[in-house]
Each structure stands twice: as C-alpha cells, then as structure tokens.
Design a protein around this motif. Structure first.
Motif, PDB file in Angstrom:
ATOM      1  N   ALA A 106      16.893  26.754  -1.115  1.00 24.84           N
ATOM      2  CA  ALA A 106      15.760  26.497  -0.227  1.00 24.84           C
ATOM      3  C   ALA A 106      14.876  25.365  -0.751  1.00 24.84           C
ATOM      4  O   ALA A 106      14.120  24.763   0.003  1.00 24.84           O
ATOM      5  CB  ALA A 106      14.929  27.764  -0.036  1.00 24.84           C
ATOM      6  N   VAL A 107      15.000  25.055  -2.043  1.00 19.32           N
ATOM      7  CA  VAL A 107      14.229  23.949  -2.628  1.00 19.32           C
ATOM      8  C   VAL A 107      14.586  22.646  -1.903  1.00 19.32           C
ATOM      9  O   VAL A 107      13.729  21.803  -1.663  1.00 19.32           O
ATOM     10  CB  VAL A 107      14.502  23.817  -4.146  1.00 19.32           C
ATOM     11  CG1 VAL A 107      13.802  22.582  -4.731  1.00 19.32           C
ATOM     12  CG2 VAL A 107      14.062  25.076  -4.886  1.00 19.32           C
ATOM     13  N   TRP A 108      15.852  22.494  -1.549  1.00 19.59           N
ATOM     14  CA  TRP A 108      16.284  21.225  -0.923  1.00 19.59           C
ATOM     15  C   TRP A 108      16.779  21.366   0.507  1.00 19.59           C
ATOM     16  O   TRP A 108      16.938  20.381   1.201  1.00 19.59           O
ATOM     17  CB  TRP A 108      17.362  20.542  -1.763  1.00 19.59           C
ATOM     18  CG  TRP A 108      18.567  21.376  -2.114  1.00 19.59           C
ATOM     19  CD1 TRP A 108      19.674  21.590  -1.342  1.00 19.59           C
ATOM     20  CD2 TRP A 108      18.800  22.075  -3.339  1.00 19.59           C
ATOM     21  NE1 TRP A 108      20.586  22.382  -2.007  1.00 19.59           N
ATOM     22  CE2 TRP A 108      20.072  22.700  -3.251  1.00 19.59           C
ATOM     23  CE3 TRP A 108      18.064  22.245  -4.517  1.00 19.59           C
ATOM     24  CZ2 TRP A 108      20.615  23.468  -4.284  1.00 19.59           C
ATOM     25  CZ3 TRP A 108      18.601  23.015  -5.537  1.00 19.59           C
ATOM     26  CH2 TRP A 108      19.860  23.615  -5.412  1.00 19.59           C
ATOM     27  N   GLU A 116       9.761  13.974  -0.604  1.00 20.15           N
ATOM     28  CA  GLU A 116       9.404  15.395  -0.505  1.00 20.15           C
ATOM     29  C   GLU A 116      10.309  16.222  -1.420  1.00 20.15           C
ATOM     30  O   GLU A 116       9.852  17.132  -2.112  1.00 20.15           O
ATOM     31  CB  GLU A 116       9.537  15.895   0.940  1.00 20.15           C
ATOM     32  CG  GLU A 116       9.103  17.353   1.100  1.00 20.15           C
ATOM     33  CD  GLU A 116       9.347  17.925   2.492  1.00 20.15           C
ATOM     34  OE1 GLU A 116       9.399  19.157   2.609  1.00 20.15           O
ATOM     35  OE2 GLU A 116       9.495  17.137   3.459  1.00 20.15           O
ATOM     36  N   LEU A 117      11.586  15.896  -1.425  1.00 19.94           N
ATOM     37  CA  LEU A 117      12.528  16.612  -2.277  1.00 19.94           C
ATOM     38  C   LEU A 117      12.197  16.385  -3.747  1.00 19.94           C
ATOM     39  O   LEU A 117      12.210  17.330  -4.552  1.00 19.94           O
ATOM     40  CB  LEU A 117      13.966  16.170  -1.969  1.00 19.94           C
ATOM     41  CG  LEU A 117      15.090  16.802  -2.809  1.00 19.94           C
ATOM     42  CD1 LEU A 117      14.962  18.316  -2.874  1.00 19.94           C
ATOM     43  CD2 LEU A 117      16.449  16.407  -2.254  1.00 19.94           C
ATOM     44  N   LEU A 118      11.866  15.153  -4.108  1.00 20.38           N
ATOM     45  CA  LEU A 118      11.490  14.860  -5.492  1.00 20.38           C
ATOM     46  C   LEU A 118      10.245  15.653  -5.884  1.00 20.38           C
ATOM     47  O   LEU A 118      10.176  16.210  -6.982  1.00 20.38           O
ATOM     48  CB  LEU A 118      11.259  13.357  -5.674  1.00 20.38           C
ATOM     49  CG  LEU A 118      10.888  12.912  -7.098  1.00 20.38           C
ATOM     50  CD1 LEU A 118      12.006  13.226  -8.094  1.00 20.38           C
ATOM     51  CD2 LEU A 118      10.559  11.425  -7.134  1.00 20.38           C
ATOM     52  N   ASP A 119       9.271  15.723  -4.978  1.00 19.63           N
ATOM     53  CA  ASP A 119       8.045  16.487  -5.250  1.00 19.63           C
ATOM     54  C   ASP A 119       8.363  17.966  -5.482  1.00 19.63           C
ATOM     55  O   ASP A 119       7.792  18.607  -6.369  1.00 19.63           O
ATOM     56  CB  ASP A 119       7.054  16.355  -4.082  1.00 19.63           C
ATOM     57  CG  ASP A 119       6.475  14.945  -3.963  1.00 19.63           C
ATOM     58  OD1 ASP A 119       6.587  14.173  -4.947  1.00 19.63           O
ATOM     59  OD2 ASP A 119       5.934  14.612  -2.896  1.00 19.63           O
ATOM     60  N   ALA A 132      14.054  15.736 -12.680  1.00 21.39           N
ATOM     61  CA  ALA A 132      14.042  15.924 -11.224  1.00 21.39           C
ATOM     62  C   ALA A 132      14.817  14.808 -10.526  1.00 21.39           C
ATOM     63  O   ALA A 132      15.571  15.062  -9.572  1.00 21.39           O
ATOM     64  CB  ALA A 132      12.606  15.968 -10.710  1.00 21.39           C
ATOM     65  N   GLN A 133      14.653  13.571 -10.997  1.00 21.39           N
ATOM     66  CA  GLN A 133      15.375  12.447 -10.385  1.00 21.39           C
ATOM     67  C   GLN A 133      16.883  12.563 -10.614  1.00 21.39           C
ATOM     68  O   GLN A 133      17.672  12.272  -9.716  1.00 21.39           O
ATOM     69  CB  GLN A 133      14.858  11.116 -10.936  1.00 21.39           C
ATOM     70  CG  GLN A 133      13.507  10.715 -10.363  1.00 21.39           C
ATOM     71  CD  GLN A 133      13.112   9.309 -10.777  1.00 21.39           C
ATOM     72  OE1 GLN A 133      13.208   8.951 -11.946  1.00 21.39           O
ATOM     73  NE2 GLN A 133      12.659   8.518  -9.828  1.00 21.39           N
ATOM     74  N   ALA A 153      14.194   7.734  -4.043  1.00 23.71           N
ATOM     75  CA  ALA A 153      13.437   8.766  -4.763  1.00 23.71           C
ATOM     76  C   ALA A 153      14.093   9.099  -6.104  1.00 23.71           C
ATOM     77  O   ALA A 153      13.411   9.418  -7.078  1.00 23.71           O
ATOM     78  CB  ALA A 153      13.313  10.024  -3.912  1.00 23.71           C
ATOM     79  N   ALA A 154      15.433   9.006  -6.148  1.00 24.26           N
ATOM     80  CA  ALA A 154      16.158   9.301  -7.394  1.00 24.26           C
ATOM     81  C   ALA A 154      16.068   8.147  -8.399  1.00 24.26           C
ATOM     82  O   ALA A 154      16.514   8.283  -9.540  1.00 24.26           O
ATOM     83  CB  ALA A 154      17.616   9.617  -7.096  1.00 24.26           C
TER      84      ALA A 154
END
Length: 199
Positions: A106-108, A116-119, A132-133, A153-154
């Motif tokens: 559910a995180v992604w 948003e995913l990185l956050d 995280a990246q 973002a990565a």
C-alpha cells in the motif's frame, strides 16, 4: 507484476523477496554495513525462524522486542548488528501497521507520482533519502511500479542502463557490474578525501 529478484543469490530467499512486498522492504532496510546477499537473505531467515512462509507486519510489530532481537541474533545472525536491526525492523512494521494496516504494498500501490512515492518511502523508519531512492528505482525497474516521474524521483538510481545499486541487479553479470561501480566510487571518495587532507 511479480518480479524475479536475484538479490539474495539464494533461490528460496529470492523467491520470498519476489512475492512479498514486506520482505523486499525489510531486505532494503537491512542492506547497510553488511554484504548485499546477507542483507537480502535476512527476510527469509526471519520468516523461517518465525515458522512462517512470509513476513507479517502485525506479527513482527507485536513480537516481544527481546525475543525478536534474540531471533535475529541466533547463528547465523541476520545482520552484523542484530539487536539494533531487530529494533529497526519492528519499528518499520509498527509504522506499516499504523499507517497502512500492515500492507507493505500500500506504500506504493496508489502513489500518484514519483515525488509522492519518494515522500512515502522516506517517511518509513530507517529509510533515508538515498535508501528511499534506491528502493524507488527497484520498484520501477523490477516491480513495474512506475508512477509519472518515478525515474526523476529516483535520481541517478532511476537512470536506464545504470549499474549503481540493487535496483540494477538481475543476475550474476549485473551484480559484478554494480560491485565494480561501488568499488570505483569508494576509490574515488578515498582519493578525494586524501586530496582534501593534503590541501
């Protein structure tokens, strides 16, 4: 999309990482100060010692901390620092239970964009920006999780054709290339440090 990961370099451990989002997150969490294969074998070892086929965030979050630390410290230890890492794994699982009802995917799953995913990933206990990246790049490159802007973002880990991190490991050849990249990066960092000291 269910990937076929090759991070633990052990078929049964890699099979768990490939089918279990929580195992992949825990492996990434453990991936510090130990060889990558050791870190990513950790989730399988933990599941085995819990007598389970998979990791369950609710079970780990509610486990007695001393007993869980002992579980990770039993030989062969899950990590070089089993006590502190046991605490971090439980902290991660408690956060997932509180924020995502224990559902790691559910995180992604519904992230609208790469930032948003990185956050969301950097909000996870034990996940700094770099970790995280790297995990975001792993999701994009091997899990097929590609919200708009995921590569940006990565950061450098999202680059196509790069061999910088676990995100780029798909077998023995790419593993060798990532190792070579990391060794060269370390060598350059040491050289820069020496040059700075000399100056």
């Amino acid at each position: 999309m269910s990937p076929t990961l090759h991070l633990a370099q052990r078929p049964e451990a890699d099979a768990l990482l490939s089918r279990s989002p929580l195992a992949a997150l825990v492996g990434m969490l453990l991936d510090q100060q130990v060889p990558m294969e050791w870190a990513f074998t950790g989730p399988f070892t933990i599941a085995e010692r819990l007598g389970a086929d998979d990791l369950d965030a609710h079970v780990i979050a509610g486990y007695d901390p001393e007993a869980f630390a002992a579980l990770l410290a039993a030989r062969p230890a899950v990590h070089r620092y089993p006590g502190s890492m046991a605490g971090r794994v439980q902290q991660l699982c408690r956060y997932l239970v509180e924020e995502y009802d224990g559902d790691a995917a559910a995180v992604w799953r519904d992230a609208a964009g790469g930032q948003e995913l990185l956050d969301r990933l950097t909000a996870l206990p034990g996940f700094g920006r770099q970790k995280a990246q790297i995990f975001l790049a792993l999701l994009g490159k091997q899990f097929g999780v590609r919200p708009p802007g995921w590569r940006e973002a990565a950061g450098p880990y999202g680059e196509e054709g790069s061999h910088r991190s676990v995100a780029d490991i798909t077998g023995p050849e790419s593993l060798s290339r990532v190792r070579a990249y990391k060794q060269e990066a370390k060598r350059q960092a040491k050289a820069a440090k020496r040059a700075g000291t000399a100056g």
